[in-house]
Design a protein around this motif. Structure first.
Motif, short mmCIF file in Angstrom:
data_model
loop_
_atom_site.label_atom_id
_atom_site.label_comp_id
_atom_site.label_asym_id
_atom_site.label_seq_id
_atom_site.Cartn_x
_atom_site.Cartn_y
_atom_site.Cartn_z
N SER A 101 10.31 69.63 67.86
CA SER A 101 11.09 70.27 68.92
C SER A 101 12.16 69.33 69.45
O SER A 101 12.03 68.10 69.36
CB SER A 101 10.18 70.70 70.06
OG SER A 101 9.73 69.57 70.78
N TYR A 102 13.20 69.90 70.06
CA TYR A 102 14.25 69.05 70.62
C TYR A 102 13.74 68.22 71.78
O TYR A 102 14.23 67.11 72.04
CB TYR A 102 15.48 69.88 71.01
CG TYR A 102 15.34 70.66 72.30
CD1 TYR A 102 15.65 70.09 73.53
CD2 TYR A 102 14.91 71.99 72.28
CE1 TYR A 102 15.53 70.82 74.70
CE2 TYR A 102 14.79 72.71 73.45
CZ TYR A 102 15.09 72.13 74.66
OH TYR A 102 14.96 72.84 75.82
N ALA B 276 16.12 69.83 65.09
CA ALA B 276 15.10 70.44 65.94
C ALA B 276 14.71 71.83 65.44
O ALA B 276 15.55 72.59 64.95
CB ALA B 276 15.60 70.52 67.38
N ARG B 277 13.43 72.14 65.59
CA ARG B 277 12.90 73.39 65.03
C ARG B 277 13.47 74.63 65.70
O ARG B 277 13.36 75.74 65.17
CB ARG B 277 11.38 73.40 65.15
CG ARG B 277 10.85 73.49 66.56
CD ARG B 277 9.35 73.35 66.59
NE ARG B 277 8.81 73.46 67.95
CZ ARG B 277 7.67 72.91 68.33
NH1 ARG B 277 6.95 72.21 67.47
NH2 ARG B 277 7.24 73.05 69.57
N GLU B 278 14.08 74.45 66.86
CA GLU B 278 14.68 75.61 67.55
C GLU B 278 15.89 76.17 66.81
O GLU B 278 16.36 77.27 67.12
CB GLU B 278 15.09 75.21 68.97
CG GLU B 278 13.93 74.99 69.94
CD GLU B 278 13.27 73.63 69.82
OE1 GLU B 278 12.27 73.40 70.51
OE2 GLU B 278 13.77 72.78 69.02
N THR C 148 18.41 76.09 74.14
CA THR C 148 17.80 74.90 74.75
C THR C 148 17.68 75.03 76.26
O THR C 148 17.46 74.05 76.95
CB THR C 148 18.63 73.64 74.42
OG1 THR C 148 20.00 73.84 74.82
CG2 THR C 148 18.57 73.33 72.94
#
Length: 207
Positions: A34-35, A99-101, A206
């Protein structure tokens, strides 16, 4: 007489030599983090309220391969030896995080990935830039002094100790000077540009 014999035997050895090679391995890609975690892992300058959307990390590595040819004097007490060194240096592993987002194929993913590839190119350019510094220092120590002389059986131990205690740290310090070049990429302006790209997609994901 024995010293003369030793000198003659030493003259028959190939001169010491040093060869440098870049360590090369595929870059790993991580899209599972994750971020928020990347922000904690990122450089200190990114922690002042900045969100780290991608990250590139390389671990300095150096390995010395040695081949030593030697001559033992007729008394069996003394030897001279000619070390042939191959130095492999680089980064292992080198991992690019997005990041996985931000799913692969999205505009945000492409922007972040391209930013991280700038870091990869900076790592690669730095390795080439320090090659002469490394070569000059290692050549001066190992290839410019002639064969090593000492009691029989001690040369290899002396060589390995010096490589590990002095030269491995030296090469790693030179490799890690890349941090200055990496910091020039991660400017506040660049963080803002990436965050504002893709029509606000990154900011929405985000929040």
């Amino acid at each position: 007489m024995c010293g003369h014999c030793l000198a003659d035997g030493c003259d028959s050895l190939a001169p010491p030599a040093v060869k440098l090679e870049l360590h090369d391995e595929p870059i790993s890609l991580d899209t599972r983090t994750s971020y928020k975690t990347l922000t904690l892992l990122g450089p200190p300058q990114a922690r002042g309220g900045q969100q780290v959307l991608g990250l590139t990390r390389g671990t300095a590595t150096v390995r010395f391969e040695t081949r030593v040819s030697s001559y033992v004097d007729p008394s069996g007490r003394w030897e001279c030896a000619s070390p042939q060194l191959t130095v492999r240096y680089g980064f292992s592993p080198m991992t690019v995080y997005v990041a996985r987002e931000f799913p692969p194929g999205s505009c945000a993913y492409r922007e972040i990935h391209e930013h991280e590839m700038r870091h990869v190119r900076a790592y690669q350019a730095h390795l080439k830039a320090i090659e002469k510094t490394l070569a000059d220092a290692l050549q001066a120590r190992f290839a410019g002094t002639g064969p090593w002389r000492g009691p029989r059986g001690e040369t290899n131990a002396r060589l390995q100790a010096e490589l590990q205690e002095r030269w491995v740290p030296f090469v790693k310090r030179e490799i890690n000077k890349v941090d200055a070049a990496q910091a020039l990429i991660d400017t506040p302006e660049e963080y803002a540009r990436v965050a504002a790209s893709c029509g606000g997609e990154i900011r929405r994901l985000t929040r």
